[in-house]
Design a protein around this motif. Sequence first.
Motif, PDB file in Angstrom:
ATOM      1  N   ARG A  67       0.830  -1.211   0.000  1.00 19.58           N
ATOM      2  CA  ARG A  67       0.000   0.000   0.000  1.00 19.58           C
ATOM      3  C   ARG A  67       0.865   1.262   0.000  1.00 19.58           C
ATOM      4  O   ARG A  67       0.633   2.198  -0.770  1.00 19.58           O
ATOM      5  CB  ARG A  67      -0.947  -0.037   1.215  1.00 19.58           C
ATOM      6  N   HIS A  68       1.885   1.263   0.846  1.00 17.68           N
ATOM      7  CA  HIS A  68       2.740   2.465   0.918  1.00 17.68           C
ATOM      8  C   HIS A  68       3.516   2.681  -0.371  1.00 17.68           C
ATOM      9  O   HIS A  68       3.616   3.819  -0.839  1.00 17.68           O
ATOM     10  CB  HIS A  68       3.686   2.367   2.118  1.00 17.68           C
ATOM     11  N   ASN A  71       1.062   3.941  -2.890  1.00 20.31           N
ATOM     12  CA  ASN A  71       0.721   5.350  -2.633  1.00 20.31           C
ATOM     13  C   ASN A  71       1.818   6.299  -3.102  1.00 20.31           C
ATOM     14  O   ASN A  71       1.569   7.460  -3.393  1.00 20.31           O
ATOM     15  CB  ASN A  71       0.470   5.587  -1.133  1.00 20.31           C
ATOM     16  N   ALA A  97      -7.536  -3.094   3.825  1.00 23.00           N
ATOM     17  CA  ALA A  97      -7.097  -1.700   3.601  1.00 23.00           C
ATOM     18  C   ALA A  97      -6.421  -1.573   2.240  1.00 23.00           C
ATOM     19  O   ALA A  97      -6.594  -0.566   1.537  1.00 23.00           O
ATOM     20  CB  ALA A  97      -6.146  -1.265   4.711  1.00 23.00           C
ATOM     21  N   GLN A 100      -9.268  -1.785  -0.305  1.00 28.46           N
ATOM     22  CA  GLN A 100     -10.073  -0.558  -0.243  1.00 28.46           C
ATOM     23  C   GLN A 100      -9.334   0.655  -0.808  1.00 28.46           C
ATOM     24  O   GLN A 100      -9.935   1.612  -1.258  1.00 28.46           O
ATOM     25  CB  GLN A 100     -10.504  -0.244   1.210  1.00 28.46           C
ATOM     26  N   SER A 101      -7.996   0.580  -0.782  1.00 26.99           N
ATOM     27  CA  SER A 101      -7.213   1.697  -1.329  1.00 26.99           C
ATOM     28  C   SER A 101      -7.104   1.606  -2.843  1.00 26.99           C
ATOM     29  O   SER A 101      -6.412   2.401  -3.482  1.00 26.99           O
ATOM     30  CB  SER A 101      -5.807   1.713  -0.722  1.00 26.99           C
ATOM     31  N   TYR A 103      -6.049  -1.195  -4.657  1.00 26.27           N
ATOM     32  CA  TYR A 103      -5.016  -2.083  -5.201  1.00 26.27           C
ATOM     33  C   TYR A 103      -5.544  -3.509  -5.290  1.00 26.27           C
ATOM     34  O   TYR A 103      -6.426  -3.919  -4.541  1.00 26.27           O
ATOM     35  CB  TYR A 103      -3.752  -2.026  -4.320  1.00 26.27           C
TER      36      TYR A 103
END
Length: 524
Positions: A67-68, A71, A97, A100-101, A103
């Motif tokens: 995720r990071h 982002n 998460a 939901q982001s 990905y």
Amino acid sequence: MFLVTAEEMREIDRKTIEEIGIPSIVLMENAGSQVAREMMQFIFKPAKIVILSGHGNNGGDGFVTARHLGNHGYDVQTWLIGSPEKFTPETTIHFNALIQSGYKVNIFSQDNELELKESLIKADIIVDALLGTGATGGLREPYKSIIQFVNQTNATKVAIDIPTGVNSNTGEVVELALIADYTITFALPKIGQYLYPGTEYIGKLKVVDISIPSIVIKEVDPRISLLSQNDLRTRLPIRKRNSHKGTYGHAFIIGGSKNMPGAITLATMAALRTGAGLTTSAVPASIQPMVFSRVPEAICIAMDEDSTGHFALNSIEALRLEEKNYTAIGIGPGIGQWELGLEWFKKLLLSINLPMIIDADGLNLLSKEIGLLDQRKSETILTPHPGEMARLIKRDVAYVEKNRIKVAKEFASQYGVYLLLKGAHSLIATPNGDLYLNPTGGPELAKGGSGDVLTGMITGFVAQKLPILDAVMLAVYLHGIAGNLASKPSNYSTIATDVIDKIGFAMSTLSNHVDALPTHFPGN
Ligand SMILES: NC(=O)C1=CN([C@@H]2O[C@H](COP(=O)(O)OP(=O)(O)OC[C@H]3O[C@@H](n4cnc5c(N)ncnc54)[C@H](O)[C@@H]3O)[C@@H](O)[C@H]2O)[C@@H](O)CC1
Ligand SMILES: [K+]
């Protein structure tokens, strides 16, 4: 710095979560974001990154990392190698998460195996978040085949916490493990990262903080410490200007035999180089001129020898040990083994009531009557390599190598001695069960004579009346640094006298040796 077992790390995590109140999902968030931050130091934007996540918490760290990195605009493909039903609660939250982001996570199955392999072949960076400290035993499928495949790719491999397949407590690798270029580990290094063969799979190790408070680490009080420059700096005593040779003790080293005059010569030189005020060596008479001519700075006593060129039984009386003012005694370099050796050794051991360092054939003689240790009244330091250790405990070398920590700890506690178990990443065990691992030194020290230098260094430091543990730690750490300095230009060609020549340079990395002069201001 401490090294921790998987159990100690779990306890540190638990206390942080339950007693300090930092939720486990925050720790996981910190872990993954730190991995991403570290990775961004060395990856370039167009890089293709493939993250392989398992269903445990290590996999959860992988989802956070994905995720990071996503982002921050990196090209990331994430694969779950496992089943969502087995997710831990934290991993579920971070899997969701990630989704939901916006990905995608590919869930591995036999149907998309080819697709995974194609991704791995094209990847510039592969992140291993399959298994961490929760792994047990040899790798099971499909991890085994996947790791085998990953190892063959050209991608840079980044392991989260520990490479999959390396046991975090023992460094054991059953058959196969991921060969990482980088390992990013959380809070504290794990013991298995410093034990062989595990240490060969780690690559460059980076320890990152995930908000574990130091109070928690103190409470858990891990049993193994890693020797470090910072810790040792304060243990090397400052050399006082107002001092003389008597200030720094008298090292006494007993060793040598007709065919081995070199070992005692090296040990004597090394004791001098560590700063002992006086150094005396006692050797069989026939080699005394040889030793003395190589080390004129030492006192060299010629002792009676038998017809085979070993110490004669009556030589011990001649030393009149009780009248001398020695502050440490080293026994063993080059003494050899002979018919009356045990009797001689026994007499010697029982007539000395000073800190004693026993090495080489001294250890082999001791292994014939290990109970002698119970009769010692002052500190004893044993410095076996794995072969000598095996003889001391009557097991084979493979057992010692596989159980280095257990063997060192149990022996030191049982016999009340300081034990230095040599080998790559030597271990120090104290009589009260504490353990220290030394990270310095390399293959340049894998040569005859290295051990004699180390014995001389320990004797030299103990002679200066340092606490025994400090003396052993300093000697082993500086021996490794000196070896490293002597390994230029090639670690093939390093010999023991090169290492001795570098002891001073190694010591200068820890201290300035002398207390500062008072400053005088003109006119004051
Ligand atoms: N709160 C915490 O405890 C934290 C843990 N963290 C991460 O969590 C990791 C430990 O997580 P877990 O305890 O969930 O364990 P892991 O994620 O290391 O692995 C556990 C899973 O692997 C499977 N497994 C075990 N041995 C196997 C083998 N030989 N072959 C195939 N599968 C095997 C088990 O069935 C289990 O599902 C750490 O290494 C670290 O990465 C971090 O998120 C920081 C916080
Ligand atoms: K891993």
